[in-house]
Scaffold this motif. Structure first.
Motif, PDB file in Angstrom:
ATOM      1  N   PRO A  98       0.835  -1.210   0.000  1.00 25.55           N
ATOM      2  CA  PRO A  98       0.000   0.000   0.000  1.00 25.55           C
ATOM      3  C   PRO A  98       0.865   1.254   0.000  1.00 25.55           C
ATOM      4  N   ILE A  99       0.368   2.263  -0.661  1.00 29.30           N
ATOM      5  CA  ILE A  99       0.994   3.579  -0.631  1.00 29.30           C
ATOM      6  C   ILE A  99       0.188   4.403   0.364  1.00 29.30           C
ATOM      7  N   GLU A 100       0.781   5.389   0.945  1.00 24.50           N
ATOM      8  CA  GLU A 100       0.236   6.136   2.087  1.00 24.50           C
ATOM      9  C   GLU A 100      -1.259   6.448   2.038  1.00 24.50           C
ATOM     10  N   ASP A 101      -1.795   6.803   0.891  1.00 23.90           N
ATOM     11  CA  ASP A 101      -3.203   7.199   0.841  1.00 23.90           C
ATOM     12  C   ASP A 101      -4.163   6.021   1.021  1.00 23.90           C
ATOM     13  N   GLY A 102      -3.679   4.801   0.915  1.00 19.56           N
ATOM     14  CA  GLY A 102      -4.505   3.623   1.102  1.00 19.56           C
ATOM     15  C   GLY A 102      -5.302   3.217  -0.121  1.00 19.56           C
ATOM     16  N   ASN A 103      -5.424   4.105  -1.098  1.00 15.54           N
ATOM     17  CA  ASN A 103      -6.162   3.808  -2.324  1.00 15.54           C
ATOM     18  C   ASN A 103      -5.245   3.628  -3.521  1.00 15.54           C
ATOM     19  N   THR A 104      -3.960   3.561  -3.263  1.00 16.98           N
ATOM     20  CA  THR A 104      -2.962   3.368  -4.304  1.00 16.98           C
ATOM     21  C   THR A 104      -1.998   2.294  -3.816  1.00 16.98           C
ATOM     22  N   SER A 105      -1.511   1.492  -4.745  1.00 17.68           N
ATOM     23  CA  SER A 105      -0.619   0.390  -4.376  1.00 17.68           C
ATOM     24  C   SER A 105       0.565   0.311  -5.326  1.00 17.68           C
ATOM     25  N   PHE A 106       1.662  -0.153  -4.786  1.00 17.28           N
ATOM     26  CA  PHE A 106       2.849  -0.465  -5.572  1.00 17.28           C
ATOM     27  C   PHE A 106       2.841  -1.978  -5.749  1.00 17.28           C
ATOM     28  N   VAL A 107       2.954  -2.440  -6.996  1.00 14.85           N
ATOM     29  CA  VAL A 107       2.905  -3.874  -7.281  1.00 14.85           C
ATOM     30  C   VAL A 107       4.143  -4.289  -8.054  1.00 14.85           C
ATOM     31  N   ARG A 108       4.749  -5.380  -7.615  1.00 14.79           N
ATOM     32  CA  ARG A 108       5.888  -5.977  -8.314  1.00 14.79           C
ATOM     33  C   ARG A 108       5.501  -7.403  -8.698  1.00 14.79           C
ATOM     34  N   TYR A 109       5.664  -7.709  -9.995  1.00 10.71           N
ATOM     35  CA  TYR A 109       5.415  -9.044 -10.525  1.00 10.71           C
ATOM     36  C   TYR A 109       6.754  -9.601 -10.983  1.00 10.71           C
ATOM     37  N   THR A 110       7.120 -10.750 -10.435  1.00 10.98           N
ATOM     38  CA  THR A 110       8.412 -11.375 -10.723  1.00 10.98           C
ATOM     39  C   THR A 110       8.190 -12.793 -11.242  1.00 10.98           C
ATOM     40  N   PHE A 111       8.977 -13.171 -12.236  1.00 14.84           N
ATOM     41  CA  PHE A 111       8.881 -14.516 -12.820  1.00 14.84           C
ATOM     42  C   PHE A 111      10.290 -15.001 -13.129  1.00 14.84           C
ATOM     43  N   ASP A 112      10.630 -16.183 -12.641  1.00 17.52           N
ATOM     44  CA  ASP A 112      11.966 -16.742 -12.842  1.00 17.52           C
ATOM     45  C   ASP A 112      11.853 -18.179 -13.327  1.00 17.52           C
ATOM     46  N   MET A 113      12.509 -18.488 -14.441  1.00 19.44           N
ATOM     47  CA  MET A 113      12.559 -19.851 -14.971  1.00 19.44           C
ATOM     48  C   MET A 113      13.939 -20.429 -14.700  1.00 19.44           C
ATOM     49  N   TYR A 114      13.966 -21.724 -14.362  1.00 18.33           N
ATOM     50  CA  TYR A 114      15.244 -22.382 -14.107  1.00 18.33           C
ATOM     51  C   TYR A 114      15.108 -23.878 -14.360  1.00 18.33           C
ATOM     52  N   GLY A 115      16.134 -24.615 -14.019  1.00 17.87           N
ATOM     53  CA  GLY A 115      16.232 -26.012 -14.428  1.00 17.87           C
ATOM     54  C   GLY A 115      16.956 -26.026 -15.767  1.00 17.87           C
ATOM     55  N   VAL A 116      17.368 -27.163 -16.225  1.00 14.55           N
ATOM     56  CA  VAL A 116      18.154 -27.248 -17.461  1.00 14.55           C
ATOM     57  C   VAL A 116      17.443 -26.578 -18.630  1.00 14.55           C
ATOM     58  N   LEU A 117      16.200 -26.948 -18.879  1.00 15.52           N
ATOM     59  CA  LEU A 117      15.472 -26.365 -20.016  1.00 15.52           C
ATOM     60  C   LEU A 117      14.973 -24.952 -19.718  1.00 15.52           C
ATOM     61  N   GLY A 118      14.547 -24.701 -18.490  1.00 14.74           N
ATOM     62  CA  GLY A 118      14.089 -23.361 -18.122  1.00 14.74           C
ATOM     63  C   GLY A 118      15.199 -22.335 -18.255  1.00 14.74           C
ATOM     64  N   SER A 119      16.401 -22.701 -17.833  1.00 18.18           N
ATOM     65  CA  SER A 119      17.552 -21.799 -17.969  1.00 18.18           C
ATOM     66  C   SER A 119      17.870 -21.537 -19.429  1.00 18.18           C
ATOM     67  N   ALA A 120      17.737 -22.570 -20.258  1.00 22.13           N
ATOM     68  CA  ALA A 120      17.997 -22.404 -21.693  1.00 22.13           C
ATOM     69  C   ALA A 120      16.999 -21.429 -22.312  1.00 22.13           C
ATOM     70  N   VAL A 121      15.728 -21.566 -21.950  1.00 19.77           N
ATOM     71  CA  VAL A 121      14.706 -20.645 -22.462  1.00 19.77           C
ATOM     72  C   VAL A 121      15.033 -19.224 -22.009  1.00 19.77           C
ATOM     73  N   ASN A 122      15.367 -19.073 -20.744  1.00 21.50           N
ATOM     74  CA  ASN A 122      15.712 -17.756 -20.205  1.00 21.50           C
ATOM     75  C   ASN A 122      16.895 -17.141 -20.935  1.00 21.50           C
ATOM     76  N   TRP A 123      17.848 -17.955 -21.303  1.00 18.93           N
ATOM     77  CA  TRP A 123      19.069 -17.456 -21.938  1.00 18.93           C
ATOM     78  C   TRP A 123      18.858 -17.151 -23.417  1.00 18.93           C
ATOM     79  N   TYR A 124      18.239 -18.108 -24.149  1.00 16.26           N
ATOM     80  CA  TYR A 124      18.156 -17.980 -25.601  1.00 16.26           C
ATOM     81  C   TYR A 124      16.991 -17.147 -26.097  1.00 16.26           C
ATOM     82  N   ASN A 125      15.876 -17.165 -25.385  1.00 17.21           N
ATOM     83  CA  ASN A 125      14.712 -16.422 -25.869  1.00 17.21           C
ATOM     84  C   ASN A 125      13.882 -15.900 -24.696  1.00 17.21           C
ATOM     85  N   PRO A 126      14.393 -14.909 -23.977  1.00 20.18           N
ATOM     86  CA  PRO A 126      13.664 -14.406 -22.813  1.00 20.18           C
ATOM     87  C   PRO A 126      12.477 -13.501 -23.155  1.00 20.18           C
ATOM     88  N   THR A 127      12.360 -13.072 -24.397  1.00 17.14           N
ATOM     89  CA  THR A 127      11.326 -12.108 -24.779  1.00 17.14           C
ATOM     90  C   THR A 127       9.906 -12.550 -24.421  1.00 17.14           C
TER      91      THR A 127
END
Length: 155
Positions: A98-127
């Protein structure tokens, strides 16, 4: 490669964001890659399991089993998915502050891929992953602000 993340300020309270986009368990309304959820084992709480049914063309994987973690109402949601014996895994989180006024918020969306194939996807084509995070957060913002405006109009 590091996790993909995007931040934004949303003109809606954490409660409105939660009730609009998180608690209903309807990812398809905001996630551009998810067609629907299947086999949802319960409400939006720690340990709930479900299956992401991916939109055609958004992934080479049709269905991805997911488990909810780190669920704190109006504050945070984390989820983990994996396929192919763990060779492709992901962790994602949505953090709402929450931001001070209570009617506004800060939002962070995070996504991480890993594992042998997940890391490859992240490296070769992260778009596609980066675009999914960006569009997902844009949709959360749009839906939440529309819900906040509707609530304000009714008062």
């Amino acid at each position: 490669m590091a996790p993909h993340f995007r931040d934004c300020t949303i003109q809606a309270s954490p409660s409105t964001i939660w009730k609009t986009c998180i608690a209903p368990m309807k990812w398809e309304e905001w996630d551009p890659d998810v067609q629907c959820l299947e086999d949802v084992s319960g409400d939006c709480v720690n340990g709930t399991t479900l299956v992401f049914v991916m939109k055609e063309g958004s992934s080479s994987i049709a269905k991805i089993p997911v488990t909810l973690r780190g669920v704190q109402e109006n504050q945070s949601l984390q989820y983990h998915g994996q396929v192919w014996g763990g060779s492709m895994q992901f962790d994602a989180s949505i953090e709402i502050t929450p931001i001070e006024d209570g009617n506004t918020s800060f939002v962070r969306y995070t996504f991480d891929m890993y594992g042998v194939l997940g890391s490859a996807v992240n490296w070769y084509n992260p778009t596609p992953v980066t675009e999914g995070v960006e569009k997902g957060l844009e949709n959360i913002k749009r839906l939440s602000e529309a819900a906040a405006a509707t609530t304000a109009e009714s008062h």
